[in-house]
Design a protein around this motif. Structure first.
Motif, PDB file in Angstrom:
ATOM      1  N   PHE A  65       0.812  -1.221   0.000  1.00 51.47           N
ATOM      2  CA  PHE A  65       0.000   0.000   0.000  1.00 51.47           C
ATOM      3  C   PHE A  65       0.847   1.273   0.000  1.00 51.47           C
ATOM      4  O   PHE A  65       0.355   2.357  -0.274  1.00 51.47           O
ATOM      5  CB  PHE A  65      -0.972  -0.010   1.183  1.00 51.47           C
ATOM      6  N   LYS A  66       2.133   1.126   0.337  1.00 53.09           N
ATOM      7  CA  LYS A  66       3.016   2.291   0.358  1.00 53.09           C
ATOM      8  C   LYS A  66       3.674   2.514  -1.009  1.00 53.09           C
ATOM      9  O   LYS A  66       4.279   3.552  -1.246  1.00 53.09           O
ATOM     10  CB  LYS A  66       4.140   2.072   1.379  1.00 53.09           C
ATOM     11  N   ALA A 116       5.194  20.627   0.526  1.00 51.93           N
ATOM     12  CA  ALA A 116       6.106  19.912   1.432  1.00 51.93           C
ATOM     13  C   ALA A 116       6.534  18.628   0.725  1.00 51.93           C
ATOM     14  O   ALA A 116       5.695  17.767   0.475  1.00 51.93           O
ATOM     15  CB  ALA A 116       5.391  19.584   2.734  1.00 51.93           C
ATOM     16  N   PRO A 117       7.808  18.506   0.371  1.00 51.20           N
ATOM     17  CA  PRO A 117       8.261  17.310  -0.354  1.00 51.20           C
ATOM     18  C   PRO A 117       7.961  16.041   0.439  1.00 51.20           C
ATOM     19  O   PRO A 117       8.229  15.979   1.640  1.00 51.20           O
ATOM     20  CB  PRO A 117       9.770  17.513  -0.478  1.00 51.20           C
ATOM     21  N   SER A 118       7.383  15.067  -0.252  1.00 46.17           N
ATOM     22  CA  SER A 118       7.001  13.829   0.438  1.00 46.17           C
ATOM     23  C   SER A 118       8.128  12.794   0.364  1.00 46.17           C
ATOM     24  O   SER A 118       8.481  12.333  -0.721  1.00 46.17           O
ATOM     25  CB  SER A 118       5.748  13.250  -0.219  1.00 46.17           C
ATOM     26  N   PRO A 119       8.694  12.406   1.513  1.00 41.98           N
ATOM     27  CA  PRO A 119       9.730  11.363   1.511  1.00 41.98           C
ATOM     28  C   PRO A 119       9.221  10.044   0.931  1.00 41.98           C
ATOM     29  O   PRO A 119       9.952   9.340   0.245  1.00 41.98           O
ATOM     30  CB  PRO A 119      10.080  11.192   2.993  1.00 41.98           C
ATOM     31  N   ALA A 120       7.938   9.745   1.182  1.00 41.65           N
ATOM     32  CA  ALA A 120       7.368   8.482   0.695  1.00 41.65           C
ATOM     33  C   ALA A 120       7.294   8.455  -0.824  1.00 41.65           C
ATOM     34  O   ALA A 120       7.391   7.395  -1.439  1.00 41.65           O
ATOM     35  CB  ALA A 120       5.985   8.273   1.294  1.00 41.65           C
ATOM     36  N   LEU A 121       7.121   9.626  -1.446  1.00 45.58           N
ATOM     37  CA  LEU A 121       7.135   9.690  -2.913  1.00 45.58           C
ATOM     38  C   LEU A 121       8.564   9.708  -3.433  1.00 45.58           C
ATOM     39  O   LEU A 121       8.883   9.070  -4.430  1.00 45.58           O
ATOM     40  CB  LEU A 121       6.405  10.952  -3.405  1.00 45.58           C
ATOM     41  N   VAL A 155      11.227   8.282  -2.457  1.00 42.72           N
ATOM     42  CA  VAL A 155      11.911   6.983  -2.541  1.00 42.72           C
ATOM     43  C   VAL A 155      11.504   6.180  -3.778  1.00 42.72           C
ATOM     44  O   VAL A 155      12.159   5.199  -4.119  1.00 42.72           O
ATOM     45  CB  VAL A 155      11.700   6.115  -1.271  1.00 42.72           C
TER      46      VAL A 155
END
Lengths: 209, 85
Positions: A52-53, A107-112, A114
């Protein structure tokens, strides 16, 4: 090299359908990608929360290979170093690159972030299936069966690999497709010889259906 | 505090796209990482972004992270303490 190499299974995801060895595994026409992917995940009856991530490219790659290996355990058949992966696509990680850029305006998304490399999909497969063999990722305009066959053969003949997950998957702007096959040395499951003509035939047969 | 924890839980589930677990199954004092919700290091970064974006709080000392992000309750306590300043 004289070692026989055969395609022991193949999978395609496109147009709301998942085909496994040219048989319908799952169908959901006209569904949004996120709904379609989630329902394939449910149909597989697996428990892998990290799914899901993932970004959409990784999801379609993950699901295609999950179907491809649903009846095969690479962990049981081969040592981690004996399986390789050759993955190619046309749009690299552009879909997620754009989403990350848009997120960075606020806000830059760390999850995106990667997922802003296409070879991350290979990493997800390696983690899931315990693969530690040679892997490679390429970007082409269209699926190139000749190159795909040649590179997988090269890994099988020169890198100590006995099995290779080889294929193509693309996701961009809501459009997606995936085609993966498993090639093994000495496999006689399907007796499909591993060569570019057969790969081309398998790749095209489902798109025509 | 109760209202903040409820909002925070909703935001965490949205931000981290948690679909493998239901919000009602997670207690406010349950650990978010490892044995609790099973969050990872990327999720930790997302939580830092969430604090910044929704509550205007910048984590001054990253070493405090494990304490602050231990549970929804500890996050709410940190937000409450730092929003008043």
């Amino acid at each position: 090299m004289g070692t026989d190499k055969a395609i022991s299974g193949y999978v395609q995801i496109k147009g709301g359908r998942v085909m496994y060895n040219n048989s319908l595994f799952f169908e959901m026409p006209d569904a949004e990608p996120v709904v379609f992917f989630n329902d394939i995940y449910k149909a597989l009856n697996i428990n892998y929360p990290k799914f899901f991530k993932m970004d959409n490219l990784c999801k379609v790659v993950f699901l295609a290979v999950e179907v491809l290996l649903k009846d095969v355990s690479l962990r049981d058949k081969y040592k981690p170093e004996e399986t390789g992966i050759v993955f190619s696509n046309a749009n690299s990680s552009l879909d997620t690159d754009i989403r990350y850029f848009q997120s960075s305006l606020e806000a830059p998304s760390p999850a995106l972030f990667v997922y802003t490399l296409p070879n991350v999909a290979i990493g997800e497969l390696c983690i899931r299936h315990g693969i530690k063999g040679e892997t490679a990722c390429f970007v082409f305009d269209i699926f190139d069966a000749l190159f795909q066959a040649w590179y997988a053969d090269t890994l099988l003949e020169t890198c100590g690999i006995k099995a290779c997950i080889s294929g193509w998957a693309d996701f961009y702007d809501g459009k997606f497709e995936a085609f993966f096959y498993l090639v093994e040395t000495g496999s006689d499951n399907l007796s499909i010889k591993h060569n570019s003509e057969n790969i081309d035939k398998l790749y095209n047969q489902v798109w025509k259906n | 505090m109760e209202e903040l924890m409820a909002t925070l839980k909703k935001e965490i589930f949205e931000q981290l796209n948690l679909q493998h677990v239901k919000p009602e199954d997670i207690a406010y004092d349950q650990p978010l990482f490892v044995e609790g919700l099973g969050l990872d290091s990327i999720d930790a970064l997302e939580l830092i972004v969430l604090l910044q974006q929704k509550y205007g709080i910048k984590l001054a000392n990253p070493a405090e992270g494990p304490k602050i992000f231990y549970s929804i309750k500890t996050m709410a306590e940190y937000i409450t303490a730092h929003k008043k300043q």
